[in-house]
Scaffold this active site. Sequence first.
Site, PDB file in Angstrom:
ATOM      1  N   SER A 214      47.618  41.878 -40.863  1.00  0.00           N
ATOM      2  CA  SER A 214      48.523  42.985 -41.178  1.00  0.00           C
ATOM      3  C   SER A 214      49.696  42.429 -41.967  1.00  0.00           C
ATOM      4  O   SER A 214      49.970  41.216 -41.923  1.00  0.00           O
ATOM      5  CB  SER A 214      49.023  43.619 -39.872  1.00  0.00           C
ATOM      6  OG  SER A 214      50.109  44.492 -40.106  1.00  0.00           O
TER       7      SER A 214
ATOM      8  N   TYR B 115      52.720  42.572 -31.102  1.00  0.00           N
ATOM      9  CA  TYR B 115      51.818  42.904 -32.207  1.00  0.00           C
ATOM     10  C   TYR B 115      52.063  41.995 -33.411  1.00  0.00           C
ATOM     11  O   TYR B 115      51.122  41.427 -33.977  1.00  0.00           O
ATOM     12  CB  TYR B 115      52.002  44.365 -32.621  1.00  0.00           C
ATOM     13  CG  TYR B 115      51.102  44.772 -33.768  1.00  0.00           C
ATOM     14  CD1 TYR B 115      49.732  44.940 -33.572  1.00  0.00           C
ATOM     15  CD2 TYR B 115      51.612  44.986 -35.046  1.00  0.00           C
ATOM     16  CE1 TYR B 115      48.892  45.305 -34.608  1.00  0.00           C
ATOM     17  CE2 TYR B 115      50.782  45.344 -36.098  1.00  0.00           C
ATOM     18  CZ  TYR B 115      49.423  45.506 -35.869  1.00  0.00           C
ATOM     19  OH  TYR B 115      48.602  45.857 -36.911  1.00  0.00           O
TER      20      TYR B 115
END
Length: 259
Positions: free
Chosen positions: A142, A155
């Site tokens: 990401s 995350y």
Amino acid sequence: MNIQGKWSLVTGASSGIGEQFAIQLAKQGSHLVLVARSKNKLDDLAAELERSYNIKVEVIAMDLTEASAPRELFQQCQLLKLEIELLVNNAGFATHGMFEQISGQRQHEEIMLNVAAVVNMTHLFLPDMLRRSSGTVINVSSTAGFQPLPYMAVYGATKAFVLSFTDALWWENRDRGVQFFALCPGSTDTDFFTVVGTDEASVGKKATPQQVVETALRSLAKKKIYTIPGSQNYLGAQLSRFVTRKLSLRIVGNMLRPK
């Protein structure tokens, strides 16, 4: 990468980026192993892809947050005598909020899926690829992997791990016939933010899963190590290169602060 008539395995295949990987790979003539928790969604997708592209699809409903799941998945593929040419480690989710206020169990599951499952799946399927001197591993990281994320601390850390892990294995295997590649999307129009439970984690214009996967496959064909779909996402990922670490944290923290 020629995957026509060969087997690709996609985790998190029931929706979003994983579903789009399945569709795009089916269009290229790849047989598919689709993995996610939702068997009904996988069955529907499998039927559609088999009908539309004349390929074979195996559905394996499994929760990859369980420590034993990657090995059970690998063993099922062995029993079915499937040689996986392309492994797409896509499954993942995020949590959002003050670290100490988020369920510890939920964050543990986040680490198990985003990190442990990626490592274990790669460790299990890589040896067969090396024996054939042929294979590809796509790990979905990401833009979150390029800087710490206040209010999404776990995350961001998991996606930084995936990016670093993939880069390292690209180097180890660059002359052994196996390609490693990291996909680093920004905000994407998927169920991701529904699972997170807030839209505050969405930064910038959302790309479609189709755009993200098409960019990934084009970049992979060019032998790139990683790709960040979207020029704004690319510039955002470079933030920490041009400002101090404290200022980067302030900017990102203000964006992601819970309302």
